[in-house]
Design a protein around this motif. Sequence first.
Motif, PDB file in Angstrom:
ATOM      1  N   PHE A  17      -7.587   3.462  -6.609  1.00  0.00           N
ATOM      2  CA  PHE A  17      -6.379   3.633  -5.802  1.00  0.00           C
ATOM      3  C   PHE A  17      -5.403   4.524  -6.548  1.00  0.00           C
ATOM      4  O   PHE A  17      -5.601   4.831  -7.735  1.00  0.00           O
ATOM      5  CB  PHE A  17      -5.744   2.271  -5.483  1.00  0.00           C
ATOM      6  N   HIS A  18      -4.358   4.939  -5.848  1.00  0.00           N
ATOM      7  CA  HIS A  18      -3.388   5.837  -6.468  1.00  0.00           C
ATOM      8  C   HIS A  18      -1.995   5.542  -5.944  1.00  0.00           C
ATOM      9  O   HIS A  18      -1.820   4.879  -4.913  1.00  0.00           O
ATOM     10  CB  HIS A  18      -3.754   7.301  -6.206  1.00  0.00           C
ATOM     11  N   VAL A  19      -1.014   6.045  -6.657  1.00  0.00           N
ATOM     12  CA  VAL A  19       0.378   5.878  -6.251  1.00  0.00           C
ATOM     13  C   VAL A  19       0.634   6.682  -4.979  1.00  0.00           C
ATOM     14  O   VAL A  19       0.104   7.779  -4.808  1.00  0.00           O
ATOM     15  CB  VAL A  19       1.321   6.355  -7.380  1.00  0.00           C
ATOM     16  N   LYS A  20       1.437   6.116  -4.089  1.00  0.00           N
ATOM     17  CA  LYS A  20       1.844   6.851  -2.892  1.00  0.00           C
ATOM     18  C   LYS A  20       2.868   7.904  -3.307  1.00  0.00           C
ATOM     19  O   LYS A  20       4.001   7.585  -3.647  1.00  0.00           O
ATOM     20  CB  LYS A  20       2.464   5.897  -1.873  1.00  0.00           C
ATOM     21  N   GLY A  21       2.459   9.142  -3.270  1.00  0.00           N
ATOM     22  CA  GLY A  21       3.314  10.210  -3.780  1.00  0.00           C
ATOM     23  C   GLY A  21       3.016  10.415  -5.248  1.00  0.00           C
ATOM     24  O   GLY A  21       1.915  10.786  -5.622  1.00  0.00           O
ATOM     25  N   SER A  22       3.997  10.144  -6.083  1.00  0.00           N
ATOM     26  CA  SER A  22       3.805  10.225  -7.524  1.00  0.00           C
ATOM     27  C   SER A  22       4.692   9.198  -8.200  1.00  0.00           C
ATOM     28  O   SER A  22       5.665   8.715  -7.613  1.00  0.00           O
ATOM     29  CB  SER A  22       4.131  11.627  -8.050  1.00  0.00           C
ATOM     30  N   GLU A 101      14.331  -3.640 -10.506  1.00  0.00           N
ATOM     31  CA  GLU A 101      13.916  -3.302  -9.149  1.00  0.00           C
ATOM     32  C   GLU A 101      12.630  -2.477  -9.128  1.00  0.00           C
ATOM     33  O   GLU A 101      11.694  -2.779  -8.378  1.00  0.00           O
ATOM     34  CB  GLU A 101      15.019  -2.525  -8.436  1.00  0.00           C
ATOM     35  N   VAL A 102      12.595  -1.438  -9.947  1.00  0.00           N
ATOM     36  CA  VAL A 102      11.440  -0.555  -9.889  1.00  0.00           C
ATOM     37  C   VAL A 102      10.207  -1.208 -10.510  1.00  0.00           C
ATOM     38  O   VAL A 102       9.070  -0.974 -10.074  1.00  0.00           O
ATOM     39  CB  VAL A 102      11.772   0.802 -10.553  1.00  0.00           C
ATOM     40  N   PHE A 103      10.405  -2.040 -11.519  1.00  0.00           N
ATOM     41  CA  PHE A 103       9.272  -2.766 -12.104  1.00  0.00           C
ATOM     42  C   PHE A 103       8.658  -3.701 -11.068  1.00  0.00           C
ATOM     43  O   PHE A 103       7.425  -3.787 -10.944  1.00  0.00           O
ATOM     44  CB  PHE A 103       9.738  -3.560 -13.327  1.00  0.00           C
ATOM     45  N   GLN A 104       9.493  -4.377 -10.310  1.00  0.00           N
ATOM     46  CA  GLN A 104       9.011  -5.282  -9.270  1.00  0.00           C
ATOM     47  C   GLN A 104       8.323  -4.518  -8.144  1.00  0.00           C
ATOM     48  O   GLN A 104       7.372  -5.020  -7.524  1.00  0.00           O
ATOM     49  CB  GLN A 104      10.179  -6.105  -8.706  1.00  0.00           C
ATOM     50  N   ALA A 105       8.780  -3.310  -7.885  1.00  0.00           N
ATOM     51  CA  ALA A 105       8.211  -2.524  -6.785  1.00  0.00           C
ATOM     52  C   ALA A 105       6.718  -2.253  -6.985  1.00  0.00           C
ATOM     53  O   ALA A 105       5.962  -2.148  -6.011  1.00  0.00           O
ATOM     54  CB  ALA A 105       8.967  -1.205  -6.649  1.00  0.00           C
ATOM     55  N   PHE A 106       6.296  -2.138  -8.228  1.00  0.00           N
ATOM     56  CA  PHE A 106       4.890  -1.859  -8.511  1.00  0.00           C
ATOM     57  C   PHE A 106       4.053  -3.133  -8.621  1.00  0.00           C
ATOM     58  O   PHE A 106       2.853  -3.059  -8.867  1.00  0.00           O
ATOM     59  CB  PHE A 106       4.767  -1.049  -9.805  1.00  0.00           C
ATOM     60  N   ASP A 107       4.674  -4.293  -8.429  1.00  0.00           N
ATOM     61  CA  ASP A 107       3.973  -5.576  -8.533  1.00  0.00           C
ATOM     62  C   ASP A 107       3.444  -5.987  -7.164  1.00  0.00           C
ATOM     63  O   ASP A 107       3.816  -7.009  -6.600  1.00  0.00           O
ATOM     64  CB  ASP A 107       4.913  -6.655  -9.079  1.00  0.00           C
ATOM     65  N   GLY A 108       2.577  -5.166  -6.611  1.00  0.00           N
ATOM     66  CA  GLY A 108       2.035  -5.405  -5.281  1.00  0.00           C
ATOM     67  C   GLY A 108       1.555  -4.099  -4.686  1.00  0.00           C
ATOM     68  O   GLY A 108       1.588  -3.044  -5.340  1.00  0.00           O
ATOM     69  N   GLU A 110       2.759  -2.178  -2.257  1.00  0.00           N
ATOM     70  CA  GLU A 110       3.683  -1.296  -1.550  1.00  0.00           C
ATOM     71  C   GLU A 110       3.664   0.140  -2.057  1.00  0.00           C
ATOM     72  O   GLU A 110       3.796   1.086  -1.276  1.00  0.00           O
ATOM     73  CB  GLU A 110       5.111  -1.847  -1.633  1.00  0.00           C
ATOM     74  N   CYS A 111       3.523   0.321  -3.357  1.00  0.00           N
ATOM     75  CA  CYS A 111       3.570   1.670  -3.943  1.00  0.00           C
ATOM     76  C   CYS A 111       2.184   2.279  -4.132  1.00  0.00           C
ATOM     77  O   CYS A 111       2.068   3.389  -4.674  1.00  0.00           O
ATOM     78  CB  CYS A 111       4.295   1.634  -5.285  1.00  0.00           C
ATOM     79  N   CYS A 138      -4.009  -1.138 -17.259  1.00  0.00           N
ATOM     80  CA  CYS A 138      -2.900  -1.639 -16.449  1.00  0.00           C
ATOM     81  C   CYS A 138      -2.474  -3.013 -16.960  1.00  0.00           C
ATOM     82  O   CYS A 138      -3.259  -3.722 -17.599  1.00  0.00           O
ATOM     83  CB  CYS A 138      -3.309  -1.751 -14.984  1.00  0.00           C
ATOM     84  N   ASP A 139      -1.253  -3.408 -16.642  1.00  0.00           N
ATOM     85  CA  ASP A 139      -0.788  -4.735 -17.037  1.00  0.00           C
ATOM     86  C   ASP A 139      -1.166  -5.760 -15.974  1.00  0.00           C
ATOM     87  O   ASP A 139      -1.885  -5.445 -15.019  1.00  0.00           O
ATOM     88  CB  ASP A 139       0.721  -4.724 -17.301  1.00  0.00           C
ATOM     89  N   SER A 140      -0.690  -6.977 -16.126  1.00  0.00           N
ATOM     90  CA  SER A 140      -1.138  -8.072 -15.264  1.00  0.00           C
ATOM     91  C   SER A 140      -0.654  -7.951 -13.815  1.00  0.00           C
ATOM     92  O   SER A 140      -1.125  -8.698 -12.957  1.00  0.00           O
ATOM     93  CB  SER A 140      -0.710  -9.421 -15.850  1.00  0.00           C
ATOM     94  N   ARG A 141       0.238  -7.027 -13.522  1.00  0.00           N
ATOM     95  CA  ARG A 141       0.582  -6.764 -12.130  1.00  0.00           C
ATOM     96  C   ARG A 141      -0.628  -6.265 -11.344  1.00  0.00           C
ATOM     97  O   ARG A 141      -0.650  -6.322 -10.100  1.00  0.00           O
ATOM     98  CB  ARG A 141       1.721  -5.748 -12.044  1.00  0.00           C
ATOM     99  N   LEU A 142      -1.637  -5.791 -12.048  1.00  0.00           N
ATOM    100  CA  LEU A 142      -2.844  -5.295 -11.394  1.00  0.00           C
ATOM    101  C   LEU A 142      -3.461  -6.336 -10.476  1.00  0.00           C
ATOM    102  O   LEU A 142      -3.982  -5.997  -9.407  1.00  0.00           O
ATOM    103  CB  LEU A 142      -3.861  -4.864 -12.456  1.00  0.00           C
ATOM    104  N   PHE A 143      -3.409  -7.603 -10.854  1.00  0.00           N
ATOM    105  CA  PHE A 143      -4.039  -8.641 -10.036  1.00  0.00           C
ATOM    106  C   PHE A 143      -3.391  -8.726  -8.657  1.00  0.00           C
ATOM    107  O   PHE A 143      -4.079  -8.864  -7.639  1.00  0.00           O
ATOM    108  CB  PHE A 143      -3.979  -9.983 -10.761  1.00  0.00           C
ATOM    109  N   ASN A 144      -2.069  -8.624  -8.601  1.00  0.00           N
ATOM    110  CA  ASN A 144      -1.382  -8.630  -7.304  1.00  0.00           C
ATOM    111  C   ASN A 144      -1.691  -7.372  -6.507  1.00  0.00           C
ATOM    112  O   ASN A 144      -1.810  -7.420  -5.271  1.00  0.00           O
ATOM    113  CB  ASN A 144       0.130  -8.755  -7.505  1.00  0.00           C
TER     114      ASN A 144
END
Length: 238
Positions: A17-22, A101-108, A110-111, A138-144
């Motif tokens: 997978f990849h980031v939406k945009g950059s 805010e931005v750290f949480q944004a990548f925890d799922g 959406e991005c 990647c860190d543990s946000r990867l699981f989400n």
Amino acid sequence: MTNRTQVIFFDAAGTLFHVKGSVAEIYLRYAERYGVKRTDETLAAVKAAFARAFQEAPPPVFAAADPAAIKQCERMWWFDIVHNVFYRVGMFEGFDDYFDEVFQAFDGPECWTLYPETLGVLKALKGLGYELGIVSNCDSRLFNVLRGLGIADLFDTVTISSLARAAKPAPEIFRVALDKHAADPEEALHVGDSLRDDVEGARRAGMTGVLLERESGSTAHQVPTIRSLDELLALVEN
């Protein structure tokens, strides 16, 4: 590669997978809420600063063992990266709140978005009887993220650097992943988009490394190379 292959490991971001945009676009979009003006020059500066910050950062490997402590270490690792970026580009008031805010944004999910062929290829490989795993820095946000993108259940194992206490391209992280499958290196291959981290790292662990180069690049690599995950099916079947 041999017909003994039983386990196929994948890198995560940039491969499945990849980031939406950059990354730079997302970080700058959140920074706009704190008064940072988005211009072509600012975006280019953020991209360049991220590249330099990642290059200068230590591997995401920590001495902590407690899960909560590991997550805190992961968060601080990223805080240092992002602080480094905006120290170069221009610091602003409310940075700590911004980072939350931005750290949480990548925890799922959406991005993030799957590459078009990812889901079909993973299901096909499972149907062929291969065990599947992820080896990622990647860190543990990867699981989400995996759960949110709907591919978590397709993997038998997920190995990340902060839990393995080793980061690619170190062979130790690949050996941790192999142990989870009780597999010998000759029975596994690893697919990723980094020649250094994924291919050379896997080879140092005795595994086969497959380079995923989605964009036209050098053909001088003396390693198995594919342009999309679709080509992996033919590679393993042959």
